[in-house]
Design a protein around this motif. Structure first.
Motif, PDB file in Angstrom:
ATOM      1  N   PHE A  11      -9.931 -25.265  24.343  1.00 64.68           N
ATOM      2  CA  PHE A  11     -10.917 -24.192  24.239  1.00 64.68           C
ATOM      3  C   PHE A  11     -11.786 -24.398  23.008  1.00 64.68           C
ATOM      4  O   PHE A  11     -11.348 -24.960  22.000  1.00 64.68           O
ATOM      5  N   VAL A  12     -13.010 -23.892  23.098  1.00 61.12           N
ATOM      6  CA  VAL A  12     -13.875 -23.794  21.926  1.00 61.12           C
ATOM      7  C   VAL A  12     -14.286 -22.334  21.751  1.00 61.12           C
ATOM      8  O   VAL A  12     -14.404 -21.590  22.728  1.00 61.12           O
ATOM      9  N   VAL A  13     -14.481 -21.958  20.496  1.00 61.80           N
ATOM     10  CA  VAL A  13     -14.846 -20.582  20.166  1.00 61.80           C
ATOM     11  C   VAL A  13     -16.145 -20.614  19.366  1.00 61.80           C
ATOM     12  O   VAL A  13     -16.262 -21.356  18.389  1.00 61.80           O
ATOM     13  N   GLY A  14     -17.117 -19.805  19.801  1.00 63.16           N
ATOM     14  CA  GLY A  14     -18.404 -19.745  19.120  1.00 63.16           C
ATOM     15  C   GLY A  14     -18.359 -18.921  17.851  1.00 63.16           C
ATOM     16  O   GLY A  14     -17.292 -18.501  17.381  1.00 63.16           O
ATOM     17  N   ASP A  15     -19.505 -18.639  17.304  1.00 61.11           N
ATOM     18  CA  ASP A  15     -19.660 -17.954  16.022  1.00 61.11           C
ATOM     19  C   ASP A  15     -19.033 -16.555  16.078  1.00 61.11           C
ATOM     20  O   ASP A  15     -19.324 -15.770  16.978  1.00 61.11           O
ATOM     21  N   VAL A  16     -18.197 -16.250  15.093  1.00 60.83           N
ATOM     22  CA  VAL A  16     -17.481 -14.971  15.054  1.00 60.83           C
ATOM     23  C   VAL A  16     -18.145 -13.985  14.091  1.00 60.83           C
ATOM     24  O   VAL A  16     -18.168 -12.773  14.338  1.00 60.83           O
ATOM     25  N   HIS A  17     -18.666 -14.469  12.977  1.00 61.86           N
ATOM     26  CA  HIS A  17     -19.405 -13.648  12.009  1.00 61.86           C
ATOM     27  C   HIS A  17     -18.689 -12.338  11.659  1.00 61.86           C
ATOM     28  O   HIS A  17     -19.249 -11.244  11.758  1.00 61.86           O
ATOM     29  N   GLY A  18     -17.431 -12.471  11.248  1.00 53.69           N
ATOM     30  CA  GLY A  18     -16.720 -11.325  10.701  1.00 53.69           C
ATOM     31  C   GLY A  18     -16.177 -10.338  11.702  1.00 53.69           C
ATOM     32  O   GLY A  18     -15.578  -9.330  11.315  1.00 53.69           O
ATOM     33  N   HIS A  19     -16.323 -10.603  12.991  1.00 59.25           N
ATOM     34  CA  HIS A  19     -15.881  -9.657  14.024  1.00 59.25           C
ATOM     35  C   HIS A  19     -14.467 -10.015  14.485  1.00 59.25           C
ATOM     36  O   HIS A  19     -14.239 -10.525  15.594  1.00 59.25           O
ATOM     37  N   ARG A  20     -13.508  -9.712  13.625  1.00 59.63           N
ATOM     38  CA  ARG A  20     -12.123 -10.094  13.876  1.00 59.63           C
ATOM     39  C   ARG A  20     -11.558  -9.438  15.128  1.00 59.63           C
ATOM     40  O   ARG A  20     -10.875 -10.101  15.929  1.00 59.63           O
ATOM     41  N   ASP A  21     -11.792  -8.154  15.304  1.00 60.89           N
ATOM     42  CA  ASP A  21     -11.223  -7.449  16.454  1.00 60.89           C
ATOM     43  C   ASP A  21     -11.749  -8.031  17.768  1.00 60.89           C
ATOM     44  O   ASP A  21     -10.987  -8.205  18.736  1.00 60.89           O
ATOM     45  N   GLU A  22     -13.047  -8.319  17.799  1.00 67.06           N
ATOM     46  CA  GLU A  22     -13.641  -8.903  19.004  1.00 67.06           C
ATOM     47  C   GLU A  22     -13.055 -10.292  19.276  1.00 67.06           C
ATOM     48  O   GLU A  22     -12.849 -10.674  20.440  1.00 67.06           O
ATOM     49  N   LEU A  23     -12.774 -11.033  18.214  1.00 69.20           N
ATOM     50  CA  LEU A  23     -12.166 -12.348  18.379  1.00 69.20           C
ATOM     51  C   LEU A  23     -10.763 -12.228  18.971  1.00 69.20           C
ATOM     52  O   LEU A  23     -10.421 -12.956  19.914  1.00 69.20           O
ATOM     53  N   VAL A  24      -9.962 -11.333  18.435  1.00 67.51           N
ATOM     54  CA  VAL A  24      -8.606 -11.150  18.965  1.00 67.51           C
ATOM     55  C   VAL A  24      -8.656 -10.755  20.443  1.00 67.51           C
ATOM     56  O   VAL A  24      -7.907 -11.288  21.271  1.00 67.51           O
ATOM     57  N   ASP A  25      -9.555  -9.848  20.792  1.00 69.91           N
ATOM     58  CA  ASP A  25      -9.682  -9.426  22.195  1.00 69.91           C
ATOM     59  C   ASP A  25     -10.040 -10.618  23.085  1.00 69.91           C
ATOM     60  O   ASP A  25      -9.476 -10.788  24.179  1.00 69.91           O
ATOM     61  N   ALA A  26     -10.971 -11.449  22.629  1.00 67.81           N
ATOM     62  CA  ALA A  26     -11.409 -12.592  23.436  1.00 67.81           C
ATOM     63  C   ALA A  26     -10.301 -13.629  23.571  1.00 67.81           C
ATOM     64  O   ALA A  26     -10.090 -14.192  24.661  1.00 67.81           O
ATOM     65  N   LEU A  27      -9.581 -13.887  22.508  1.00 64.88           N
ATOM     66  CA  LEU A  27      -8.464 -14.824  22.572  1.00 64.88           C
ATOM     67  C   LEU A  27      -7.351 -14.287  23.457  1.00 64.88           C
ATOM     68  O   LEU A  27      -6.691 -15.053  24.183  1.00 64.88           O
ATOM     69  N   HIS A  28      -7.140 -12.983  23.417  1.00 66.72           N
ATOM     70  CA  HIS A  28      -6.115 -12.371  24.277  1.00 66.72           C
ATOM     71  C   HIS A  28      -6.493 -12.516  25.750  1.00 66.72           C
ATOM     72  O   HIS A  28      -5.635 -12.839  26.593  1.00 66.72           O
ATOM     73  N   ARG A  29      -7.762 -12.308  26.073  1.00 70.19           N
ATOM     74  CA  ARG A  29      -8.199 -12.456  27.466  1.00 70.19           C
ATOM     75  C   ARG A  29      -8.032 -13.890  27.960  1.00 70.19           C
ATOM     76  O   ARG A  29      -7.869 -14.127  29.160  1.00 70.19           O
ATOM     77  N   ALA A  30      -8.048 -14.840  27.041  1.00 74.85           N
ATOM     78  CA  ALA A  30      -7.843 -16.245  27.399  1.00 74.85           C
ATOM     79  C   ALA A  30      -6.362 -16.637  27.364  1.00 74.85           C
ATOM     80  O   ALA A  30      -6.040 -17.826  27.521  1.00 74.85           O
ATOM     81  N   ASP A  31      -5.483 -15.655  27.158  1.00 67.49           N
ATOM     82  CA  ASP A  31      -4.035 -15.889  27.101  1.00 67.49           C
ATOM     83  C   ASP A  31      -3.636 -16.806  25.950  1.00 67.49           C
ATOM     84  O   ASP A  31      -2.683 -17.584  26.067  1.00 67.49           O
ATOM     85  N   LEU A  32      -4.346 -16.689  24.842  1.00 68.34           N
ATOM     86  CA  LEU A  32      -4.045 -17.509  23.678  1.00 68.34           C
ATOM     87  C   LEU A  32      -3.334 -16.734  22.574  1.00 68.34           C
ATOM     88  O   LEU A  32      -2.650 -17.333  21.741  1.00 68.34           O
ATOM     89  N   VAL A  33      -3.514 -15.422  22.535  1.00 69.12           N
ATOM     90  CA  VAL A  33      -2.819 -14.581  21.561  1.00 69.12           C
ATOM     91  C   VAL A  33      -2.367 -13.295  22.246  1.00 69.12           C
ATOM     92  O   VAL A  33      -2.882 -12.928  23.310  1.00 69.12           O
ATOM     93  N   THR A  34      -1.413 -12.618  21.614  1.00 69.37           N
ATOM     94  CA  THR A  34      -1.021 -11.283  22.056  1.00 69.37           C
ATOM     95  C   THR A  34      -2.053 -10.270  21.554  1.00 69.37           C
ATOM     96  O   THR A  34      -2.992 -10.621  20.836  1.00 69.37           O
ATOM     97  N   THR A  35      -1.865  -9.020  21.916  1.00 71.76           N
ATOM     98  CA  THR A  35      -2.845  -7.997  21.528  1.00 71.76           C
ATOM     99  C   THR A  35      -2.927  -7.807  20.021  1.00 71.76           C
ATOM    100  O   THR A  35      -3.943  -7.321  19.518  1.00 71.76           O
ATOM    101  N   ASP A  36      -1.877  -8.179  19.290  1.00 73.33           N
ATOM    102  CA  ASP A  36      -1.915  -8.035  17.828  1.00 73.33           C
ATOM    103  C   ASP A  36      -2.335  -9.320  17.126  1.00 73.33           C
ATOM    104  O   ASP A  36      -2.292  -9.417  15.899  1.00 73.33           O
ATOM    105  N   GLY A  37      -2.769 -10.337  17.904  1.00 70.35           N
ATOM    106  CA  GLY A  37      -3.272 -11.558  17.304  1.00 70.35           C
ATOM    107  C   GLY A  37      -2.226 -12.618  17.021  1.00 70.35           C
ATOM    108  O   GLY A  37      -2.505 -13.571  16.288  1.00 70.35           O
TER     109      GLY A  37
END
Length: 269
Positions: A11-37
Motif C-alpha cells: 500500500f501507499v499512503v498520500g499526504d496526511v498533513h496532521g490529520h491523524r484521526d483520518e489516517l487511522v480511519d483510512a488504515l482501518h478500512r484497509a484492514d491495516l490497523v484496529t480502530t485505535d491505530g
C-alpha cells in the motif's frame, strides 16, 4: 531501494498533513490497523509518501503513529516505511534555521517565512524532539517498490541529486546532516515543484524518469488530485491515473476536505 516482489499486499499512503484521526480511519478500512491505530496488517507493506505535518492539528502525532506502526509491523513480518515530503524539509528547516535569511538574488527568503505561508503549525515545532529529528533526516526521498517508483513530489528535480535512487537519497541526507542553509533551501525549493507528468508530453517525461530510476509507473503525492482533474476535493474517491498510465497521484487533499487515501498497489480503475 528494491522491495520484495512476493509481498502479499503493498500500500501507499498520500499526504496526511496532521490529520491523524483520518489516517487511522483510512488504515482501518484497509484492514491495516484496529480502530485505535494498532497494527493488524500482518505481513503487509505500507509506504507513506511524506507530508505528515503542517496544515492539520497533529503532525507530530502522525509521525509518532507511523513510527509505532513500523515497529509493530516488523514484529509481524510486515514493513512500514516513509519518504520525506517537502513539508518535512520545511519542518526541519524551520527548526534548524528559523528566520535566518537565505542568501539570494531574488529577494528576502527564510524557512520561517515559508513555513508560516505554507501552513506551519506551532504545535508541531513545539512537539519535535531530537529523536524525531534524527529519524526524519535518515528517511529516503525515493524508493523502488516492485515496478513502482515512489516519490513525494511529481517533479524531475530529484535527478539534480544523482543518477540513481541510492545516490539521490544519500545526496539529500548529506545536505540534511549539514549546516548549509543554501543547500537546505535548494532541497525545499526543488521539492515544491510539481506537475512534471501533466500535459501532452507527460507520458514521455514519466518514461524518461522511469528509464533513469527504474520501474514502470511513478506513484506520487504532493499535487492534490482535485486540482489535477478540476473537481472538488470532496468528490475525490480514489487515486488519479494519468500520463498514459505511467503516473498515479495519491494526494486527495485531506487538508481541504478530501479523503485520506490508502491505495493498494498495483492499482487500476
Amino acid at each position: 531501494m528494491e522491495e520484495d516482489r512476493a509481498v502479499t499486499r503493498t500500500f501507499v499512503v498520500g499526504d496526511v498533513h496532521g490529520h491523524r484521526d483520518e489516517l487511522v480511519d483510512a488504515l482501518h478500512r484497509a484492514d491495516l490497523v484496529t480502530t485505535d491505530g494498532t497494527w493488524s496488517g500482518g505481513d503487509a507493506h505500507v509506504w507513506f509518501l511524506g507530508d505528515f505535518v503542517d496544515r492539520g492539528p497533529d503532525g507530530i502525532g502522525v509521525i509518532d503513529l507511523v513510527r509505532s506502526l513500523a515497529e509493530a509491523a516488523a514484529e509481524s513480518g510486515g514493513h512500514v516505511e516513509t519518504l520525506l515530503g517537502n513539508h518535512e524539509i520545511l519542518l526541519l528547516g524551520m527548526h534548524k534555521f528559523g528566520d535566518t535569511e537565505v542568501p539570494s538574488d531574488h529577494g528576502p527568503r527564510s524557512f520561517a517565512r515559508s513555513w508560516e505561508m505554507n501552513g506551519g503549525m506551532v504545535s508541531d515545532q513545539e512537539a519535535l524532539t531530537g529523536e524525531h529529528l534524527e529519524w526524519l533526516i535518515e528517511r529516503p526521498v525515493l524508493a523502488l517498490v516492485g515496478d513502482h517508483l515512489l516519490m513525494h513530489s511529481d517533479t524531475l528535480e530529484y535527478l539534480h541529486w544523482g543518477a540513481d535512487i541510492d545516490a539521490i537519497n544519500e545526496s539529500v541526507r548529506k545536505v540534511l546532516r549539514s549546516d548549509d542553509i543554501v543547500e537546505w533551501w535548494e532541497v525545499w525549493r526543488r521539492m515544491t515543484t510539481r506537475y512534471a507528468f501533466r500535459g501532452p508530453h507527460g507520458e514521455e517525461v514519466a518514461d524518461d524518469v522511469l528509464s533513469a530510476l527504474g520501474g514502470s509507473q511513478v506513484v506520487h503525492g504532493h499535487s492534490v488530485i482535485a486540482d489535477q482533474v478540476g473537481r472538488l476535493p470532496v468528490e475525490i474517491d480514489g487515486p488519479h491515473l494519468y500520463a498514459g498510465g505511467k503516473a498515479l497521484g495519491v494526494d486527495a487533499g485531506v487538508f481541504v476536505g478530501g479523503p485520506c487515501l490508502v491505495v493498494e498497489l498495483p492499482w487500476s480503475d
